[in-house]
Every structure is written in structure tokens, then in C-alpha cells.
Scaffold this motif. Structure first.
Motif, PDB file in Angstrom:
ATOM      1  N   LEU A 143       0.702  -1.252  -0.049  1.00  0.00           N
ATOM      2  CA  LEU A 143       0.043  -0.102  -0.080  1.00  0.00           C
ATOM      3  C   LEU A 143       0.871   1.311  -0.035  1.00  0.00           C
ATOM      4  CD1 LEU A 143      -2.831   1.426   0.153  1.00  0.00           C
ATOM      5  CD2 LEU A 143      -2.747   0.893   2.588  1.00  0.00           C
ATOM      6  N   SER A 144       0.727   1.932  -1.059  1.00  0.00           N
ATOM      7  CA  SER A 144       1.516   3.293  -1.137  1.00  0.00           C
ATOM      8  C   SER A 144       0.457   4.358  -0.881  1.00  0.00           C
ATOM      9  CB  SER A 144       2.094   3.473  -2.625  1.00  0.00           C
ATOM     10  OG  SER A 144       3.135   2.471  -2.732  1.00  0.00           O
ATOM     11  N   MET A 145       0.344   4.707   0.198  1.00  0.00           N
ATOM     12  CA  MET A 145      -0.796   5.745   0.688  1.00  0.00           C
ATOM     13  C   MET A 145      -0.455   7.286  -0.027  1.00  0.00           C
ATOM     14  SD  MET A 145      -3.416   5.934   2.500  1.00  0.00           S
ATOM     15  CE  MET A 145      -3.437   4.564   3.562  1.00  0.00           C
ATOM     16  N   PRO A 146      -1.646   7.488  -0.721  1.00  0.00           N
ATOM     17  CA  PRO A 146      -1.456   8.736  -1.378  1.00  0.00           C
ATOM     18  C   PRO A 146      -1.865  10.130  -0.503  1.00  0.00           C
ATOM     19  CG  PRO A 146      -3.588   7.768  -1.959  1.00  0.00           C
ATOM     20  CD  PRO A 146      -2.704   7.043  -1.195  1.00  0.00           C
ATOM     21  N   TYR A 147      -1.755  11.254  -0.795  1.00  0.00           N
ATOM     22  CA  TYR A 147      -2.478  12.243  -0.188  1.00  0.00           C
ATOM     23  C   TYR A 147      -3.855  12.184  -0.010  1.00  0.00           C
ATOM     24  CZ  TYR A 147       2.132  14.476  -0.373  1.00  0.00           C
ATOM     25  OH  TYR A 147       3.667  14.587  -0.489  1.00  0.00           O
ATOM     26  N   ALA A 148      -4.455  12.045   1.261  1.00  0.00           N
ATOM     27  CA  ALA A 148      -5.755  11.964   1.771  1.00  0.00           C
ATOM     28  C   ALA A 148      -6.185  12.197   2.833  1.00  0.00           C
ATOM     29  CB  ALA A 148      -6.166  10.133   1.282  1.00  0.00           C
ATOM     30  N   SER A 149      -7.374  12.398   3.298  1.00  0.00           N
ATOM     31  CA  SER A 149      -7.784  12.725   4.517  1.00  0.00           C
ATOM     32  C   SER A 149      -7.681  11.805   5.578  1.00  0.00           C
ATOM     33  CB  SER A 149      -9.359  13.012   4.511  1.00  0.00           C
ATOM     34  OG  SER A 149     -10.032  11.958   4.395  1.00  0.00           O
ATOM     35  N   THR A 150      -7.411  11.906   6.785  1.00  0.00           N
ATOM     36  CA  THR A 150      -7.233  11.180   7.830  1.00  0.00           C
ATOM     37  C   THR A 150      -8.565   9.980   7.726  1.00  0.00           C
ATOM     38  OG1 THR A 150      -6.027  12.906   9.188  1.00  0.00           O
ATOM     39  CG2 THR A 150      -6.995  10.955  10.383  1.00  0.00           C
ATOM     40  N   ASP A 151      -9.669  10.240   7.682  1.00  0.00           N
ATOM     41  CA  ASP A 151     -10.550   9.303   7.640  1.00  0.00           C
ATOM     42  C   ASP A 151     -10.116   8.282   6.632  1.00  0.00           C
ATOM     43  OD1 ASP A 151     -11.710  10.547   9.850  1.00  0.00           O
ATOM     44  OD2 ASP A 151     -13.170  11.616   8.569  1.00  0.00           O
ATOM     45  N   ILE A 152      -9.954   8.830   5.428  1.00  0.00           N
ATOM     46  CA  ILE A 152      -9.723   7.832   4.365  1.00  0.00           C
ATOM     47  C   ILE A 152      -8.346   6.945   4.501  1.00  0.00           C
ATOM     48  CG2 ILE A 152      -8.919   7.491   1.947  1.00  0.00           C
ATOM     49  CD1 ILE A 152     -10.516  10.039   1.255  1.00  0.00           C
ATOM     50  N   LYS A 153      -7.378   7.562   5.067  1.00  0.00           N
ATOM     51  CA  LYS A 153      -6.493   6.667   5.526  1.00  0.00           C
ATOM     52  C   LYS A 153      -6.762   5.618   6.605  1.00  0.00           C
ATOM     53  CE  LYS A 153      -3.534  10.293   6.028  1.00  0.00           C
ATOM     54  NZ  LYS A 153      -2.539  11.209   6.564  1.00  0.00           N
ATOM     55  N   ASN A 184      -3.526  -7.612   5.567  1.00  0.00           N
ATOM     56  CA  ASN A 184      -2.588  -8.659   5.286  1.00  0.00           C
ATOM     57  C   ASN A 184      -1.328  -7.875   4.684  1.00  0.00           C
ATOM     58  OD1 ASN A 184      -3.508 -11.111   6.251  1.00  0.00           O
ATOM     59  ND2 ASN A 184      -4.993 -11.379   4.479  1.00  0.00           N
ATOM     60  N   LEU A 185      -1.140  -6.497   4.917  1.00  0.00           N
ATOM     61  CA  LEU A 185      -0.245  -5.694   4.263  1.00  0.00           C
ATOM     62  C   LEU A 185       1.188  -6.173   4.855  1.00  0.00           C
ATOM     63  CD1 LEU A 185      -1.185  -1.980   4.976  1.00  0.00           C
ATOM     64  CD2 LEU A 185      -0.707  -2.989   2.830  1.00  0.00           C
ATOM     65  N   GLN A 186       1.919  -6.549   3.661  1.00  0.00           N
ATOM     66  CA  GLN A 186       3.464  -6.736   3.840  1.00  0.00           C
ATOM     67  C   GLN A 186       4.397  -5.510   3.722  1.00  0.00           C
ATOM     68  OE1 GLN A 186       4.352 -10.044   1.089  1.00  0.00           O
ATOM     69  NE2 GLN A 186       2.912 -11.202   2.219  1.00  0.00           N
ATOM     70  N   ARG A 187       3.984  -4.342   2.737  1.00  0.00           N
ATOM     71  CA  ARG A 187       4.834  -3.250   2.533  1.00  0.00           C
ATOM     72  C   ARG A 187       3.918  -2.141   2.881  1.00  0.00           C
ATOM     73  NH1 ARG A 187       7.764  -3.503  -2.795  1.00  0.00           N
ATOM     74  NH2 ARG A 187       8.510  -1.342  -2.197  1.00  0.00           N
ATOM     75  N   PHE A 188       4.262  -1.098   3.580  1.00  0.00           N
ATOM     76  CA  PHE A 188       3.301   0.243   3.866  1.00  0.00           C
ATOM     77  C   PHE A 188       4.475   1.575   3.275  1.00  0.00           C
ATOM     78  CE2 PHE A 188       1.536   3.517   6.557  1.00  0.00           C
ATOM     79  CZ  PHE A 188       0.426   3.841   5.940  1.00  0.00           C
ATOM     80  N   ARG A 246       6.221  -6.462   6.837  1.00  0.00           N
ATOM     81  CA  ARG A 246       7.625  -6.676   6.657  1.00  0.00           C
ATOM     82  C   ARG A 246       8.497  -5.610   6.496  1.00  0.00           C
ATOM     83  NH1 ARG A 246       9.224 -12.168   5.862  1.00  0.00           N
ATOM     84  NH2 ARG A 246       7.318 -13.620   6.049  1.00  0.00           N
ATOM     85  N   GLU A 247       7.707  -4.624   5.872  1.00  0.00           N
ATOM     86  CA  GLU A 247       8.635  -3.353   5.501  1.00  0.00           C
ATOM     87  C   GLU A 247       7.698  -2.179   5.609  1.00  0.00           C
ATOM     88  OE1 GLU A 247      10.778  -1.142   1.600  1.00  0.00           O
ATOM     89  OE2 GLU A 247      10.233  -3.217   1.488  1.00  0.00           O
ATOM     90  N   VAL A 248       8.083  -0.973   6.331  1.00  0.00           N
ATOM     91  CA  VAL A 248       7.096   0.031   6.725  1.00  0.00           C
ATOM     92  C   VAL A 248       8.133   1.423   6.570  1.00  0.00           C
ATOM     93  CG1 VAL A 248       6.018   1.393   8.333  1.00  0.00           C
ATOM     94  CG2 VAL A 248       6.010  -1.057   8.383  1.00  0.00           C
ATOM     95  N   SER A 249       7.771   2.411   5.829  1.00  0.00           N
ATOM     96  CA  SER A 249       8.307   3.610   5.771  1.00  0.00           C
ATOM     97  C   SER A 249       7.441   4.664   6.485  1.00  0.00           C
ATOM     98  CB  SER A 249       8.578   3.867   4.131  1.00  0.00           C
ATOM     99  OG  SER A 249       9.091   5.345   4.283  1.00  0.00           O
ATOM    100  N   LEU A 250       7.895   5.241   7.486  1.00  0.00           N
ATOM    101  CA  LEU A 250       7.030   6.167   8.246  1.00  0.00           C
ATOM    102  C   LEU A 250       7.675   7.581   8.333  1.00  0.00           C
ATOM    103  CD1 LEU A 250       6.581   3.682  11.435  1.00  0.00           C
ATOM    104  CD2 LEU A 250       5.069   4.416   9.447  1.00  0.00           C
ATOM    105  N   SER A 251       6.845   8.513   8.546  1.00  0.00           N
ATOM    106  CA  SER A 251       7.144   9.919   8.569  1.00  0.00           C
ATOM    107  C   SER A 251       6.107  10.537   9.481  1.00  0.00           C
ATOM    108  CB  SER A 251       7.428  10.739   7.458  1.00  0.00           C
ATOM    109  OG  SER A 251       7.574  12.201   7.463  1.00  0.00           O
TER     110      SER A 251
END
Length: 651
Positions: A376-386, A395-399, A422-427
């Protein structure tokens, strides 16, 4: 083994390794295709006597000379083994190379193709070429006069040009000539040379084909070439789009000109589906005799390939899978296809802002679709959508979000997919994270975190998190260093790779935090990458702390302290060092302290491509000095320097 093979078979086996393609031989690019450093193919000759006998004619069939030392070495060989000269059929000479060229040309009576350059320096003697060119009678002649800021002019070049023009008039075997000039040459001296060359070609007795480069208008010499009586073809190597109309308006040119085949570009996304003949048995069922389980496994495997699209994630080296609009047609074929292909359609949704909104509206009604999402490559979206997408993607493996994540979204991520990620990128932006929240991520292997605006707070469960984490990337670490302090208290037994960025604005007590962090985890590290814009800690005994390091990377904007590359006891694991701009002279380096070190890679290093550049390069003597210590100096592509043949005497 080779003794049992006829020479003809052995020759066919060795030819691919020793053959130089005509495309490379005749390449007239500004940078020679032979500038890339490769091991000499002559190594094949020393395998055994059979290989020596069969490979020698193959090795000498096409000869490439790129330095005076090579020419001198070939001269000595031909003086001792005169029969080798008869094997030479193609000769590419990328300089003048002194009197050795006379011996080479005199010893090679069977030359059919010769490549000559007019990029001659004032100290590059052409006397050998001038004496030797009249002794051969080639079928094809390729001449290069490189397009530079200003036309080159010196006595050696003038002498070579005069002899070449005379030979062109006299070579009665010459059938093909590669013309070196085009309309992009601005200096009048090039136009003068072009007309002299045309005049010499006009006296040729057998010339029938002239090869031409890139043209943007019709110069006078092109019409003059068309008037040469023996010429049958003017072959453009690059399609002259801008002058085709003008050529068509000139009857003689139109009759002689030939164009290269045009490549057909297929629009992106356009896939040709061949016509399939109708089945002779309309009731035929594929794999009808197989079990249902077997059919599903086969079709699922087919869909895994049919619905896979590779792409590179921006700023990253890993490959990503994205669903494509054309995949929708597969799931609409039948209910059977829909059921089996749907998981692959949703495996890695390529979400736009609007697409994220639509998916968030769909998933609550069909939560099983969320279980199909693995990347899941999360685009720019509102907090509710996210929150909706994160909560239902179980069952996410990469975020890989593209914007800051709220604490609520992070908590939801841990609850919904902590056991599968298994893989997460966070900011994050100005939030505090207790390390106990990381306990949900039991399968996490790779973590990338932007630490510029996040405070990590240790709590009672700090030591029992991220036991499977093997790669940690810490980006944008400015004033706050709580991340380092908190992670110094966490046990990371599987950590093997660490990338960490430092900046000049770090707090004053950051140095101690860095040291404590490395002391906590340095014993397990194998790969370490530093990026910093200030003076590194001169008292950081990196290799004493991290004794299992195999590779270390320093990308610095400040000078790397000499003390960093020292240790109290021999470091037995380090095999590779990567630095940004420079490395110290090996004179002060003790190889005994790093017995496993085999490579130093310098990102700014660029190997020279010509003999003259080699003589002026600072990288070459440094590389050869390190090579004496058994350590290869490599450039940003990992290519190491191969020492050139050295001249024993000047000629």
C-alpha cells in the motif's frame, strides 16, 4: 577436454568470447566503445596449447589500439612472430602511437578494414602511420574527426591528413568510406578538410558506398559526393529527417541516398493480442480432466504473471508491483476468472487521490478485498480515508505513505497488519511515540523513519520489540535525538543493516547518543551507511565498536577524519569502504589492521577514457597504489581500474 574436439568446433566455442562485433569496431562516437575497462581476452590463450593454437587467429583478427604502449607491445610480438600479422583483418587505431605503427602496418598485409582518428595531439607522433598506410590496401576506411569546440591543428595531424588523402586516391581496393563530417561542424577548417576529402575520394577507382552521419541541412560537400562517378550509394547512419525533402528535390541525391530502417515505436500500454482461431470443439473445457484444485493452482499461477507490472518506486532501489487498468479485463471474463484473479488486482493498488477515496468507500462493504492488499502506497488523503484503508488492509506486507502519518493511523496500522508487515516507511510530524506501540509489528524486517519531528519515548516494554528487524534507515535527524536514545534501549538482535543521516544542526549532546546507539547495536551490524554534513566524531572508534562490519559507507560533505579509519586491534571482517569524494593516500594505511579489505569505492571517481586523460588523472596513480596493497579502487558503478600496458621505452 579440448584435445578431443576438432579445431573447427573449438574455434566456434571460443569465437563468442574473442570476437569483436563490427558495430563496436566501426563505432564513431565521441567516447570510444572500448573505453570501458575489461580484462584482456588474451587470457584465453594461456589455458592450454590447443586453445593457444585455435584462439590466436581469433584474437588477432580484430586489433584495437588505444595507447602507444599497446602499439609498442604489438610491434614486439609481430617482430618475433611475423605470421601473426597475417591474421589481422581489422585494425582500429585511436591515436598516432609513433613508429610502432609502421611495423604493425608493414606486418599486416591482409587488412581489409581500418579505423583512423584525426584527434591527434601535438606530442603524438604519426610518423609510423604516415610510413605504413601506403603499405596496405583496405576494403573499408573509417575516419573520425571529433567534433570539438575548435578544429584541431598541429604538424602531426597535418602530416597524417596529407598521407591519408594521398592513400585514398591510390587505394584501388577501397569500396566503402565512412565520411567523418556533417553540418554541425562550425569551424571553417572542418569545411575545408571536408572538401579536400571529397576531392580525394573523387579520384578513387573503386569506391561505391559512402557512409554519412547526422545532417540538418545539405552542405556543399554532400552534392559534391553525389557527383563522384563510381559512387552508387550514400548511406545515412542516422535518418536525416530535416533534409529529406531537400534530398528528394535533388534527382542525383535522391537516386543515391539510402536511409536506415526506421524503428517502430509501440505506444505505451498498447499490447497486440494475436487473433486466435475458434475452437474446433466449442464445449472444450481447459484442463477438464484435472481436479478442481489443480485447475485453480494453474490458473492462479497464470494470473500471477498476467497481472504483474514492474515499476521503480521514486527514490528507491526496490521494485514495486502496481495493478494496471488493462488487468480489469481479466477479472471480467467470467465469475471463475473473477474469483481467482481478484486477489492479484488488489494486491498492490496504484492509488490516486480520487482512487483512494473510491477504495475507502468500497472496502467497508466488501472487507475481503482489503485482505488482498499486500503493498500500500498511501497517497495524499484525509485522515478518515487513511484510517479506513489501513484498518481494512489486514494482510499488508509493505506500507509506504507519501505524507505524514498521525498517531491514530500508526496505532491502527499496528492493530490491523502488525503481524504481517515486513517493510514500513514512516514519517511523523510533532508527535510522541511510546516504543510499546512498536510491539505490534512482530514480523517487521525493514523500517525507514524520518526522525526530524518525532519523539520516541521508552516505556516498560521497550526491550521486547522489533526482534526480527534487520534493516533500519533513519532519515532527516535534526535537533531531536530521542529516536537514538530510545532505540539504544531496545534489543535488536537481528539488526544487520543501518543507514543513518546526521546534520549540522544536531544537538550538542548528539555525539554521545550516537556512540551509545552504536555500542548498543554495533556488535551485530554488517552494513553501515553514514551521511553527514558536519565534521564526524574524530574520537568515534567505529571499527572497535562495530567489529563485524562487512561494508561501511561514508557520504560526507565534510572531511572524513583520519582517526575514523583506525582501530586498536585488527578488524577481520571489513571488506568494502564507500566514500563520497576522496580517500587518504595508502602510505599511512596498515593492511594488517584490515586484512579482509578488498575494495574502496569512491562515488566521485571517474576513470579516464583516453591515453592522454590517463596520464593526467589523479585517480589512476591512487588506484595503482592501493592495488599494490591488494585493494581495488572502484568508481560509482563499481568498476575498478585495470592497469594499462606500460612502455619500456619512448618512441
Amino acid at each position: 577436454m579440448s584435445a578431443a574436439l576438432p579445431d573447427e568446433i573449438l574455434s566456434e566455442i571460443l569465437s563468442p568470447a574473442l570476437k569483436v562485433s563490427d558495430e563496436r569496431f566501426s563505432d564513431t562516437s565521441n567516447v570510444s566503445p572500448f573505453a570501458k575497462y575489461e580484462f584482456s581476452t588474451s587470457a584465453y590463450l594461456v589455458v592450454c596449447k590447443d586453445w593457444l593454437r585455435v584462439a590466436t587467429p581469433l584474437l588477432y583478427n580484430v586489433v584495437i589500439l588505444r595507447s602507444r604502449s599497446q602499439a609498442n607491445a604489438l610491434e614486439k610480438v609481430l617482430q618475433k612472430y611475423k605470421e601473426f600479422g597475417r591474421f589481422i583483418h581489422k585494425l582500429r587505431v585511436e591515436g598516432g602511437y609513433g613508429m610502432a605503427m609502421h611495423t604493425i602496418l608493414k606486418s599486416a598485409p591482409n587488412i581489409t578494414d581500418i579505423f583512423l582518428t584525426l584527434k591527434i595531439w601535438s606530442d603524438d607522433s604519426t610518423q609510423g602511420l604516415c610510413n605504413g598506410l601506403p603499405l596496405i590496401n583496405p576494403h573499408r576506411v573509417i575516419v573520425v574527426d571529433p567534433h570539438e569546440r575548435k578544429a584541431r591543428k598541429n604538424q602531426n595531424l597535418a602530416a597524417l591528413t596529407a598521407v591519408l588523402l594521398r592513400c585514398i586516391r591510390e587505394w584501388d581496393n577501397m569500396r566503402v568510406f565512412d565520411f567523418p563530417y556533417s553540418t554541425s561542424y562550425g569551424d571553417p577548417l572542418w569545411a575545408e578538410r571536408a572538401m579536400k576529402l571529397v576531392e580525394a575520394l573523387g579520384h578513387s577507382k573503386g569506391l561505391h558506398t559512402i557512409l554519412l552521419g547526422q545532417f540538418f541541412q545539405i552542405p556543399p560537400f554532400l552534392r559534391s559526393l553525389s557527383k563522384i562517378p563510381t559512387v552508387q550509394t550514400l548511406q545515412f547512419k542516422v535518418h536525416p529527417t530535416y533534409i529529406k525533402t531537400a534530398i528528394d528535390g535533388h534527382p542525383r541525391l535522391k537516386a543515391l541516398v539510402r536511409y536506415p530502417p526506421e524503428s517502430v515505436e509501440v505506444p505505451e500500454g498498447l499490447v497486440h493480442i494475436p487473433d486466435i482461431a475458434p475452437s474446433l470443439n466449442p464445449s472444450f473445457i481447459p484442463m477438464g480432466s484435472a481436479s478442481e484444485d489443480t485447475r485453480e493452482r494453474v490458473w492462479s499461477r497464470v494470473f500471477s504473471f498476467a497481472m504483474y507490472v514492474e515499476a521503480h518506486s521514486p527514490g528507491s532501489t526496490f521494485r514495486e508491483k502496481h495493478s494496471h487498468k488493462s488487468h480489469l479485463a481479466i477479472v471480467l471474463v467470467s465469475k471463475y476468472f473473477n474469483r481467482l484473479a481478484l486477489p492479484y488486482l488488489y494486491e498492490c493498488p496504484n492509488l490516486s487521490d480520487e482512487g483512494a477515496k473510491l477504495l475507502a468507500e468500497q472496502l467497508p462493504n466488501r472487507p475481503e478485498l482489503g485482505s488482498f492488499i499486500k503493498i500500500l502506497s498511501m497517497p495524499y488523503a484525509s485522515t478518515d480515508i487513511k484510517l479506513t484503508l489501513i484498518s481494512l488492509a489486514t494482510n499488508l506486507q509493505r506500507f509506504l505513505p507519501s505524507q505524514y502519518l498521525s498517531l491514530g493511523c500508526f496505532e491502527a496500522l499496528g492493530r490491523s497488519a502488525g503481524s504481517s508487515l515486513r517493510e514500513v516507511s514512516l514519517s511523523f510530524e510533532d508527535i510522541e511515540i511510546p516504543t510499546s506501540l512498536l510491539a505490534s509489528f512482530t514480523e517487521l524486517r525493514e523500517l525507514t523513519i524520518s526522525a526530524s519531528a518525532v519523539k520516541v519515548v521508552p516505556d516498560t516494554t521497550s526491550e521486547n520489540v522489533l526482534h526480527k528487524l534487520h534493516t533500519l534507515r533513519i532519515d532527516s535527524m535534526f535537533q531531536d535525538i530521542s529516536f537514538l536514545d530510545a532505540f539504544s534501549m531496545i534489543r535488536l538482535p537481528a539488526l544487520r543493516t543501518l543507514r543513518i543521516d546526521f546534520y549540522r544542526s544536531l544537538a550538542l549532546d548528539a555525539d554521545n547518543s550516537i556512540i551509545q546507539f552504536l555500542k548498543a547495536h554495533g556488535s551485530s551490524l554488517r552494513h553501515l551507511s553514514f551521511q553527514f554534513s558536519r565534521q564526524m566524531l574524530p574520537y568515534l572508534k567505529l571499527f572497535d565498536i562495530c567489529q563485524e562490519l562487512v561494508e561501511v559507507k561514508f557520504l560526507e560533505n565534510a572531511k572524513l577524519p583520519r582517526e575514523i579509519l583506525t582501530c586498536m586491534t585488527p578488524h577481520k571482517s571489513l571488506a568494502k569502504i564507500i566514500v563520497d569524494k576522496t580517500v587518504d593516500d595508502p602510505g599511512d594505511f596498515d593492511p594488517a589492521m584490515f586484512p579482509a579489505l578488498r575494495e574502496i569505492q569512491i562515488q566521485a571517481c571517474k576513470w579516464p577514457t583516453t591515453e592522454r586523460e590517463i596520464s593526467k588523472s589523479d585517480w589512476v596513480p591512487l588506484a595503482e597504489a592501493w592495488l599494490k596493497r591488494g585493494i581495488k579502487l572502484t568508481d560509482s558503478d563499481g568498476e575498478h581500474w585495470i592497469p594499462r600496458v606500460k612502455r619500456a621505452r619512448g618512441r
